[in-house]
Design an enzyme around this catalytic site. Structure first.
Site, PDB file in Angstrom:
ATOM      1  CE  LYS A 146      -5.534   1.054   4.603  1.00  0.00           C
ATOM      2  NZ  LYS A 146      -6.056   0.927   3.237  1.00  0.00           N
ATOM      3  CE  LYS A 166     -18.183  -7.754  -6.502  1.00  0.00           C
ATOM      4  NZ  LYS A 166     -17.955  -8.272  -5.197  1.00  0.00           N
ATOM      5  N   GLY A 216     -36.020  -4.907   5.650  1.00  0.00           N
ATOM      6  CA  GLY A 216     -35.371  -4.030   6.620  1.00  0.00           C
ATOM      7  C   GLY A 216     -35.192  -2.651   6.043  1.00  0.00           C
ATOM      8  CG  ASP A 273      -2.186   0.753   0.994  1.00  0.00           C
ATOM      9  OD1 ASP A 273      -3.247   0.115   0.946  1.00  0.00           O
ATOM     10  OD2 ASP A 273      -2.116   1.995   0.816  1.00  0.00           O
ATOM     11  CB  CYS A 299     -20.523  -3.910  -2.375  1.00  0.00           C
ATOM     12  SG  CYS A 299     -18.951  -4.112  -1.542  1.00  0.00           S
TER      13      CYS A 299
HETATM   14  C1  UGA Z   1     -21.895  -7.642  -0.637  1.00  0.00           C
HETATM   15  C2  UGA Z   1     -22.083  -9.046  -1.235  1.00  0.00           C
HETATM   16  O1  UGA Z   1     -22.981  -9.789  -0.433  1.00  0.00           O
HETATM   17  C3  UGA Z   1     -20.739  -9.785  -1.332  1.00  0.00           C
HETATM   18  O2  UGA Z   1     -20.920 -11.036  -1.972  1.00  0.00           O
HETATM   19  C4  UGA Z   1     -19.760  -8.939  -2.163  1.00  0.00           C
HETATM   20  O3  UGA Z   1     -18.472  -9.534  -2.224  1.00  0.00           O
HETATM   21  C5  UGA Z   1     -19.621  -7.567  -1.527  1.00  0.00           C
HETATM   22  O4  UGA Z   1     -20.923  -6.942  -1.448  1.00  0.00           O
HETATM   23  C6  UGA Z   1     -18.678  -6.767  -2.412  1.00  0.00           C
HETATM   24  O5  UGA Z   1     -19.039  -6.520  -3.567  1.00  0.00           O
HETATM   25  O6  UGA Z   1     -17.548  -6.491  -1.986  1.00  0.00           O
HETATM   26  P1  UGA Z   1     -21.564  -6.635   1.839  1.00  0.00           P
HETATM   27  O7  UGA Z   1     -21.837  -5.317   1.200  1.00  0.00           O
HETATM   28  O8  UGA Z   1     -20.376  -6.792   2.712  1.00  0.00           O
HETATM   29  O9  UGA Z   1     -21.421  -7.785   0.691  1.00  0.00           O
HETATM   30  O10 UGA Z   1     -22.809  -7.003   2.734  1.00  0.00           O
HETATM   31  P2  UGA Z   1     -24.166  -7.850   2.576  1.00  0.00           P
HETATM   32  O11 UGA Z   1     -24.219  -8.844   3.668  1.00  0.00           O
HETATM   33  O12 UGA Z   1     -24.359  -8.323   1.213  1.00  0.00           O
HETATM   34  O13 UGA Z   1     -25.268  -6.712   2.903  1.00  0.00           O
HETATM   35  C7  UGA Z   1     -25.451  -5.591   2.060  1.00  0.00           C
HETATM   36  C8  UGA Z   1     -26.690  -4.813   2.506  1.00  0.00           C
HETATM   37  O14 UGA Z   1     -27.872  -5.568   2.289  1.00  0.00           O
HETATM   38  C9  UGA Z   1     -26.702  -4.461   3.992  1.00  0.00           C
HETATM   39  O15 UGA Z   1     -27.204  -3.149   4.145  1.00  0.00           O
HETATM   40  C10 UGA Z   1     -27.636  -5.491   4.609  1.00  0.00           C
HETATM   41  O16 UGA Z   1     -28.226  -5.062   5.780  1.00  0.00           O
HETATM   42  C11 UGA Z   1     -28.648  -5.623   3.485  1.00  0.00           C
HETATM   43  N1  UGA Z   1     -29.430  -6.888   3.505  1.00  0.00           N
HETATM   44  C12 UGA Z   1     -28.826  -8.076   3.270  1.00  0.00           C
HETATM   45  C13 UGA Z   1     -30.803  -6.827   3.716  1.00  0.00           C
HETATM   46  O17 UGA Z   1     -31.390  -5.739   3.943  1.00  0.00           O
HETATM   47  N2  UGA Z   1     -31.530  -7.975   3.681  1.00  0.00           N
HETATM   48  C14 UGA Z   1     -30.950  -9.173   3.441  1.00  0.00           C
HETATM   49  O18 UGA Z   1     -31.677 -10.203   3.421  1.00  0.00           O
HETATM   50  C15 UGA Z   1     -29.560  -9.242   3.244  1.00  0.00           C
END
Ligand code: UGA
Length: 434
Positions: free
Chosen positions: A35, A205, A254, A30, A261
């Protein structure tokens, strides 16, 4: 194998550490010296359960090296992973690829022998072709591959070790063998190894994130209908999710989806499609619906507390976009808290990942060190992030107010139980028992 991860953000640091843990030698580079110094003294710059221990273990075993010396890291490695950020350009839907191109130029400058270049950063379709153009002067030295990352914040180590699939995109079939060897410890435990063209992997992706965001938005809109028709949205999620063609995951109603992401990648996909004169109208609707959801739920407070919020005491539990992360990006709290404060409410919040700089300058907003301090004198408690420690709160014990109200945006609590305890309870997409 000898690997170099350029960029020690979320993707680079977690996957670099996990690659070291399955026996590779990994250079994590980095340009941010601060960091790297922190990492070399055993402090992780990000909050991810289990990561600190894994960094220490592999650092002590000399499999994980943190450095700002990109030249040395590149020359000591055969596989170079590009893991730098790909943010949304300000005021547009487009993806800012300047970090990706800058680091490709560095790779070109320092490489003296053959390398495989792998994009782990989320990049729009055709970015691999653009990277290849940068390498054209020494094109025999480089093979550019796409290997998108599917880790979720808060679950990243488990997701790395037990992925549903590993996606490798390459237009040179010989390179699949090297990548299969790299991932063999995970493949032998059952991970699916999926190969496709480089552009195919780049699109997979974006399509994955956009599809998951669509599922969430779909159930969130149905939750609105359930509220009007006295139906429990959880029954709908279960009822439709049991159909294996639909699947039960990512159907939890929710607040608006947030994080680093889904909001960024849905926009990036729409913008990439526009480049190819394709209208992704469904994804556009998802983006708009998710925007509307933030204000819909924020303003629902008026149905609970009345039009006038002046001097009303609102306590928020959890402000990050999801549990087990300190990430605030695109969290509903960023809109909610300023709105309530602007309308005269006194807001306090508690989050297990600590105080947030985003709220420090906001008048009438204070951080509390624990659940009890946060909730003791609340008129309304809003559960925004479903951290484990919020699952079994005895609200009656910590707040003696007769007409205490609870707004549960994650449907963490049972309405019947709340009614039995004489709490005025509001949730998302479920019949109101008050
Ligand atoms: C997401 C993807 O799930 C990963 O596979 C991907 O690698 C990542 O983006 C990325 O592109 O780097 P992340 O953003 O860490 O992962 O979190 P998630 O668990 O997917 O949740 C994203 C949002 O959706 C959160 O606000 C969560 O609260 C919401 N969510 C998730 C819901 O409101 N309901 C659900 O049933 C699931």
């Amino acid at each position: 194998m000898k690997l170099c991860m350029i960029g020690t953000g979320y993707v680079g640091l977690v996957s670099g550490t996990c690659f070291a843990d399955i026996g590779n030698q990994v250079y994590c580079v980095d340009k941010d010296k601060n960091k790297i110094d922190k990492l070399n003294s055993g402090i992780s710059p990000i909050y991810e359960p289990g990561l600190d221990e894994l960094i220490k273990k592999n650092y002590n075993a000399n499999r994980l090296i943190f450095t700002t010396d990109i030249k040395k890291a590149i020359n000591s490695s055969d596989l170079i992973f590009i893991c730098v950020g790909t943010p949304t350009k300000k005021g547009s839907l487009k993806v800012d690829l300047s970090f990706v191109y800058k680091c490709s130029k560095e790779i070109l400058k320092h490489s003296t022998k053959k390398k495989i270049i792998i994009t782990k950063s989320t990049v729009p379709v055709g970015t691999g072709d653009e990277i290849e153009k940068i390498f054209k002067k020494k094109k025999k030295l480089f093979n550019v591959i796409s290997n998108p990352e599917f880790l979720r914040e808060g679950e990243a180590i488990r997701d790395f070790r037990y992925p549903d699939r590993i996606v490798i995109g390459s237009d040179n079939k010989n390179k699949f063998k090297t990548m299969r060897k790299l991932y063999s410890p995970l493949i032998s435990k059952g991970a699916k190894f999926f190969t496709t063209s480089r552009k195919g992997a780049e699109l997979i992706k974006y399509a994955s994130n956009a599809f998951l965001a669509t599922k969430i938005t779909f159930i969130n809109e149905l939750a609105n209908l359930c509220e009007k028709t006295n139906i429990n949205v959880e029954d709908i999620s279960l009822g439709i999710g049991s159909d294996t063609r639909i699947g039960s995951r990512f159907l939890r109603a929710g607040p608006a989806y947030g994080g680093s992401c889904f909001p960024k990648d849905t926009k990036g996909l729409v913008s990439a499609a526009e480049k190819y004169k394709t209208n992704l109208s469904i994804v556009k609707s998802v983006i708009n619906s998710n925007h509307r959801r933030v204000s819909l739920l924020t303003k629902r407070v008026h149905q609970i507390l009345g039009k006038n919020l002046k001097n009303k005491k609102i306590s928020i539990l959890g402000v990050t976009f999801k549990p087990n992360t300190d990430d605030m990006r695109d969290s509903t709290s960023l809109k909610m808290i300023p709105y309530y404060c602007k309308n005269g409410a006194k807001v306090s919040y508690y989050d297990p990942s600590g105080e947030k700089k985003e709220f420090k300058q906001i008048k009438n907003c204070t951080y509390k060190k624990n659940i009890k301090e946060n909730c003791v004198d609340a008129d309304l408690i809003i559960l925004l992030t479903e951290w484990d420690e919020f699952k079994s709160i005895d609200f009656k014990k910590i707040n003696k107010k007769k007409n205490l109200k609870i707004f549960d945006l994650r449907n963490l609590y049972a309405p019947e139980e709340m009614k039995k305890n004489k709490l005025q309870y509001y949730s998302v997409g479920r019949p109101n028992l008050n």
